[in-house]
Design an enzyme around this catalytic site. Sequence first.
Site, PDB file in Angstrom:
ATOM      1  N   ASP A   1     -65.534   6.035 -25.061  1.00 36.71           N
ATOM      2  CA  ASP A   1     -66.976   6.092 -24.818  1.00 36.71           C
ATOM      3  C   ASP A   1     -67.239   6.758 -23.471  1.00 36.71           C
ATOM      4  OD1 ASP A   1     -69.781   4.725 -25.661  1.00 36.71           O
ATOM      5  OD2 ASP A   1     -69.544   4.642 -23.478  1.00 36.71           O
TER       6      ASP A   1
ATOM      7  N   TYR B   1     -71.696  10.721 -16.792  1.00 38.71           N
ATOM      8  CA  TYR B   1     -70.509  10.149 -16.122  1.00 38.71           C
ATOM      9  C   TYR B   1     -69.709  11.227 -15.379  1.00 38.71           C
ATOM     10  CZ  TYR B   1     -71.242   6.104 -19.280  1.00 38.71           C
ATOM     11  OH  TYR B   1     -71.763   5.050 -19.990  1.00 38.71           O
TER      12      TYR B   1
ATOM     13  N   HIS C   1     -79.060   8.227 -24.198  1.00 44.09           N
ATOM     14  CA  HIS C   1     -78.451   7.295 -23.238  1.00 44.09           C
ATOM     15  C   HIS C   1     -79.415   6.191 -22.793  1.00 44.09           C
ATOM     16  CE1 HIS C   1     -75.132   7.236 -19.964  1.00 44.09           C
ATOM     17  NE2 HIS C   1     -75.633   6.032 -20.103  1.00 44.09           N
TER      18      HIS C   1
ATOM     19  N   LYS D   1     -63.763  -1.204 -19.652  1.00 44.15           N
ATOM     20  CA  LYS D   1     -63.228  -0.145 -18.791  1.00 44.15           C
ATOM     21  C   LYS D   1     -62.272  -0.742 -17.769  1.00 44.15           C
ATOM     22  CE  LYS D   1     -63.879   1.726 -14.456  1.00 44.15           C
ATOM     23  NZ  LYS D   1     -64.082   1.020 -13.163  1.00 44.15           N
TER      24      LYS D   1
HETATM   25  P1  NAD Z   1     -66.848  -3.741 -17.945  1.00 46.51           P
HETATM   26  O1  NAD Z   1     -67.630  -4.965 -18.269  1.00 46.51           O
HETATM   27  O2  NAD Z   1     -66.005  -3.100 -18.969  1.00 46.51           O
HETATM   28  O3  NAD Z   1     -65.998  -4.099 -16.659  1.00 46.51           O
HETATM   29  C1  NAD Z   1     -65.136  -3.180 -16.069  1.00 46.51           C
HETATM   30  C2  NAD Z   1     -64.608  -3.786 -14.773  1.00 46.51           C
HETATM   31  O4  NAD Z   1     -64.074  -5.085 -15.030  1.00 46.51           O
HETATM   32  C3  NAD Z   1     -63.460  -2.977 -14.181  1.00 46.51           C
HETATM   33  O5  NAD Z   1     -63.928  -1.974 -13.318  1.00 46.51           O
HETATM   34  C4  NAD Z   1     -62.666  -4.041 -13.443  1.00 46.51           C
HETATM   35  O6  NAD Z   1     -63.251  -4.288 -12.189  1.00 46.51           O
HETATM   36  C5  NAD Z   1     -62.874  -5.259 -14.311  1.00 46.51           C
HETATM   37  N1  NAD Z   1     -61.772  -5.461 -15.286  1.00 46.51           N
HETATM   38  C6  NAD Z   1     -61.566  -4.795 -16.451  1.00 46.51           C
HETATM   39  N2  NAD Z   1     -60.506  -5.297 -17.095  1.00 46.51           N
HETATM   40  C7  NAD Z   1     -60.027  -6.301 -16.336  1.00 46.51           C
HETATM   41  C8  NAD Z   1     -58.946  -7.195 -16.472  1.00 46.51           C
HETATM   42  N3  NAD Z   1     -58.141  -7.166 -17.541  1.00 46.51           N
HETATM   43  N4  NAD Z   1     -58.753  -8.106 -15.492  1.00 46.51           N
HETATM   44  C9  NAD Z   1     -59.564  -8.157 -14.414  1.00 46.51           C
HETATM   45  N5  NAD Z   1     -60.603  -7.343 -14.230  1.00 46.51           N
HETATM   46  C10 NAD Z   1     -60.834  -6.417 -15.179  1.00 46.51           C
HETATM   47  O7  NAD Z   1     -67.911  -2.713 -17.315  1.00 46.51           O
HETATM   48  P2  NAD Z   1     -68.423  -1.240 -17.513  1.00 46.51           P
HETATM   49  O8  NAD Z   1     -67.438  -0.221 -17.163  1.00 46.51           O
HETATM   50  O9  NAD Z   1     -69.729  -1.242 -16.795  1.00 46.51           O
HETATM   51  O10 NAD Z   1     -68.754  -1.138 -19.079  1.00 46.51           O
HETATM   52  C11 NAD Z   1     -67.827  -0.660 -20.021  1.00 46.51           C
HETATM   53  C12 NAD Z   1     -68.292   0.632 -20.629  1.00 46.51           C
HETATM   54  O11 NAD Z   1     -69.593   0.502 -21.193  1.00 46.51           O
HETATM   55  C13 NAD Z   1     -68.467   1.773 -19.602  1.00 46.51           C
HETATM   56  O12 NAD Z   1     -67.247   2.285 -19.143  1.00 46.51           O
HETATM   57  C14 NAD Z   1     -69.296   2.730 -20.416  1.00 46.51           C
HETATM   58  O13 NAD Z   1     -68.478   3.412 -21.345  1.00 46.51           O
HETATM   59  C15 NAD Z   1     -70.243   1.771 -21.131  1.00 46.51           C
HETATM   60  N6  NAD Z   1     -71.538   1.617 -20.403  1.00 46.51           N
HETATM   61  C16 NAD Z   1     -72.648   2.144 -20.970  1.00 46.51           C
HETATM   62  C17 NAD Z   1     -73.863   2.031 -20.335  1.00 46.51           C
HETATM   63  C18 NAD Z   1     -75.087   2.589 -20.999  1.00 46.51           C
HETATM   64  O14 NAD Z   1     -76.161   2.644 -20.371  1.00 46.51           O
HETATM   65  N7  NAD Z   1     -75.006   3.011 -22.224  1.00 46.51           N
HETATM   66  C19 NAD Z   1     -73.975   1.384 -19.092  1.00 46.51           C
HETATM   67  C20 NAD Z   1     -72.822   0.847 -18.537  1.00 46.51           C
HETATM   68  C21 NAD Z   1     -71.612   0.951 -19.208  1.00 46.51           C
END
Ligand code: NAD
Length: 276
Positions: free
Chosen positions: A46, A51, A109, A231
């Site tokens: 995704d 980004y 988006h 992520k």
């Molecule tokens: P997420 O909830 O996936 O959290 C990611 C963070 O959690 C990492 O940076 C790390 O700090 C922590 N983490 C991840 N795995 C871990 C583990 N196993 N142990 C400990 N800590 C851990 O947050 P995100 O990146 O904001 O969201 C995921 C995806 O959603 C994004 O990468 C993107 O693709 C999508 N997204 C979309 C929108 C939108 O407006 N459509 C907005 C935000 C995110």
Amino acid sequence: MTAVPNITLNDGHQIPQLGFGVWQVPADSAEEVVTTALETGYRHIDTAAIYGNEEGVGAAIAKSGLAREDLFITTKLWVTDFKQGRTKDALPTSLEKLGLDYVDLYLIHWPSPEDEKYVQAWLDLEELKAQGLTRSIGVSNFLPDHLEKVIAAGREVPAVNQVEIHPILQQREIQEANRKHGIATQAWSPLAQGKVFEETPVVQAAEEHGVTPAQVVIRWHLQAGRILFPKSVTPERIRSNFDVFGFELSEAQMRAIDDLERGERIGGDPATLNPG
Ligand code: NAD
């Protein structure tokens, strides 16, 4: 072979329920990070134009040697592009950066609802789909009334609505609206960016199953039927976030996490945030 279940979208296409998200993955490390994800077994990535890392994602895809039909790639149309009437150019630009002929899913988006230009953007996405540049089309951060507007104006119902969902913000009203229209729910920031790892029901379930809090939260989404793409840039976490098919949360554990709802957002509120 992968244990990740597929979900069938309302247009008949299938999407792997667990993917890998690349928001905030820097452009210069995206190739390496996505390569680790593909080697781990993730097949659903995704990304988004905004980004700034589509080229790195594309480089990892090209290097992987994986067959195109085995991958599910999502990218997203940024607000300034549709506000300024550039929707039909934005997807070809993303495809060029990704090195692909088509994406599997293209999303608006953010609705940026003040002037309702997202409605015309939806009609443009329908055309891009008809041209074969994307297999499926959907939306992100759409509230129920935004969904109603595009459904009324268009020929197609969005295949997905990607919204912020995690244990402390569950957006039940949006999930219900999605269900009513046959739209699959995708959860963004599914781990609340780590903010829920010390919540008691998460810690308790992790101890009971001998897994990490992140794995518990991923299971909670999967068992509720949502599509998600956590992520990480850390190889060990990228791997453990994918290793979630060897245990199952009980109904009581699911309910205890459901009870963490407290309306706490990580990101902006689409009702009021009008970027672009
Ligand atoms: P997420 O909830 O996936 O959290 C990611 C963070 O959690 C990492 O940076 C790390 O700090 C922590 N983490 C991840 N795995 C871990 C583990 N196993 N142990 C400990 N800590 C851990 O947050 P995100 O990146 O904001 O969201 C995921 C995806 O959603 C994004 O990468 C993107 O693709 C999508 N997204 C979309 C929108 C939108 O407006 N459509 C907005 C935000 C995110």
